[in-house]
Design an enzyme around this catalytic site. Structure first.
Site, mmCIF file in Angstrom:
data_model
loop_
_atom_site.group_PDB
_atom_site.id
_atom_site.type_symbol
_atom_site.label_atom_id
_atom_site.label_comp_id
_atom_site.label_asym_id
_atom_site.label_seq_id
_atom_site.Cartn_x
_atom_site.Cartn_y
_atom_site.Cartn_z
ATOM 1 N N CYS A 8 0.792 -1.219 0.042
ATOM 2 C CA CYS A 8 0.172 -0.157 -0.012
ATOM 3 C C CYS A 8 0.982 1.405 0.008
ATOM 4 C CB CYS A 8 -0.929 -0.183 1.021
ATOM 5 S SG CYS A 8 -1.971 1.258 1.417
ATOM 6 N N TYR A 30 0.516 4.454 -0.565
ATOM 7 C CA TYR A 30 0.044 5.674 0.069
ATOM 8 C C TYR A 30 0.320 5.545 1.742
ATOM 9 C CZ TYR A 30 -3.445 9.221 0.993
ATOM 10 O OH TYR A 30 -4.195 10.545 1.612
ATOM 11 N N CYS A 31 -0.244 4.421 2.066
ATOM 12 C CA CYS A 31 0.136 4.311 3.612
ATOM 13 C C CYS A 31 1.659 4.097 3.808
ATOM 14 C CB CYS A 31 -0.458 3.112 4.220
ATOM 15 S SG CYS A 31 -2.295 3.131 3.920
ATOM 16 N N VAL A 32 2.323 3.641 3.092
ATOM 17 C CA VAL A 32 3.924 3.557 3.351
ATOM 18 C C VAL A 32 4.423 5.066 3.335
ATOM 19 C CG1 VAL A 32 5.901 2.732 2.658
ATOM 20 C CG2 VAL A 32 4.012 1.337 2.596
ATOM 21 N N HIS A 77 3.190 7.066 6.559
ATOM 22 C CA HIS A 77 3.487 6.545 8.037
ATOM 23 C C HIS A 77 5.055 6.538 8.073
ATOM 24 C CE1 HIS A 77 -0.406 6.141 9.599
ATOM 25 N NE2 HIS A 77 -0.930 5.732 8.246
#
Length: 357
Positions: free
Chosen positions: A94, A96-98, A101
């Site tokens: 993912c 976007y999340c990587v 975060h």
């Protein structure tokens, strides 16, 4: 660079695909309550949260899980929790999340301490493939890469379940990056770190456990998540969220579809199907043709969100044109998969010296 950061924060809801998010000014009732808490305690209503807004219960559930596992001050530091969030997101591919975060991790004290955080991040990357547990084993067998404290392990398990859920939602409803494609590659890291610094509680006060519980009714903890009892905030959030999302699904998703998803999750045991989609036809074999668009999309969200196509969405929308139904189906499928993964986590308790003898 600062105008770019302001543009990302101000226009973030425009990134959401397939559904129209409720704007801040138009939020009412439960959506308004979640938005108010998120702005106060997270600094922004981030797209991974706002994408749930057409389905207020799913929105509240996603906020409870995110808040009570990642944001609440507990045994584990925010940096350790962000390392888990990043590791799970890497495993689920993912981007976007990587990006979000990892950038947040880089802004936190100790966030670049690979020696301390590396083993925990490694565990997070393999968390979906945890072997099924033996609930009759009272000693437990917590992974040695995790801290020895049962409450701390439960907090990290909670973060992992939350991001196994959120990654699936983000893969469907958001692009690969919050930064516009036109942004220079060399500037993406600094831009994301500036965005991460802007995402902080307005008051600066600690985020107290349990303050979101009033958004959803109390419920029993699913049997497979008994490990959460070591961290009451995590247990309360997961119990309320799972029960509420399940109740919304039971109102309209056919029972045969719901049963089939549970069967397929048990069959695959964390092994992603593929590389093709032959598995999907076999997984839907015997279902009522009228239920196939719903079943296909639920199975894809839970097991292989990267395989979802526009045709899958169009077939589902032909029968269920509303944004609420799409979010509710995806939320239920994603959370069912995340809970199944969490149900395989070992008991967080470690054997005592006397038990080991």
């Amino acid at each position: 660079m600062r105008p770019l950061v302001r543009g990302i924060l101000k226009g973030s809801l425009k990134q959401i695909r397939h559904v129209t998010a409720v704007p801040h000014a138009g939020a009412e009732d439960l959506v308004a309550q979640v938005y108010d808490q998120a702005r106060r305690e997270f600094g922004v209503v981030a797209p991974p949260l706002a994408l749930h807004s057409p389905a207020p219960v799913a929105l509240a559930a996603s906020w409870l899980m995110l808040r009570e596992t990642l944001l609440v001050d507990g045994r584990m530091s925010r940096a350790v929790k962000e390392a888990v969030a990043t590791g799970v997101s890497e495993a689920n591919e993912c981007p976007y999340c990587v990006e979000v975060h990892r950038a947040k991790l880089d802004t936190l004290p100790g966030g670049r301490d690979d020696r301390a955080l590396g083993p925990i991040a490694d565990w997070a990357r393999t968390s979906a493939a945890a072997a099924p547990t033996d609930s009759a084993d009272p000693a437990g067998s917590a992974d040695p890469r995790l801290p020895a404290d049962a409450a701390g392990i439960a907090e990290l398990y909670g973060v992992a379940v939350t991001f196994h859920y959120l990654n699936r939602m983000v893969r469907l409803f958001l692009p690969d990056s919050p930064v516009p494609d036109a942004a220079p590659a060399a500037g993406r890291g600094p831009v994301m770190r500036m965005v991460a610094r802007a995402m902080r509680p307005d008051s600066g006060a600690p985020v107290a456990a349990g303050a979101s519980f009033g958004l959803l009714p109390a419920a029993p903890l699913p049997a497979g998540l008994a490990w959460a009892r070591a961290a009451p905030a995590v247990a309360g959030a997961l119990a309320r969220s799972v029960a509420s999302v399940d109740a919304a699904a039971e109102r309209w998703i056919p029972e045969a579809v719901r049963e089939r998803l549970h069967v397929e999750l048990a069959l695959h045991q964390g092994v992603v199907p593929g590389p093709g989609r032959a598995w999907l036809a076999a997984s839907c074999d015997g279902l009522d043709p009228a239920d196939l668009p719903t079943a296909r999309l639920a199975l894809l969200v839970a097991l292989a969100p990267y395989q979802i196509t526009d045709a899958d969405l169009a077939e589902f929308r032909a029968a269920h044109p509303g944004d609420r139904e799409l979010v509710e189906l995806a939320s239920w499928a994603a959370l069912t998969a995340a809970v199944h993964i969490g149900g395989r986590f070992p008991n967080p308790a470690r054997p005592t010296a006397s038990a080991a003898r």
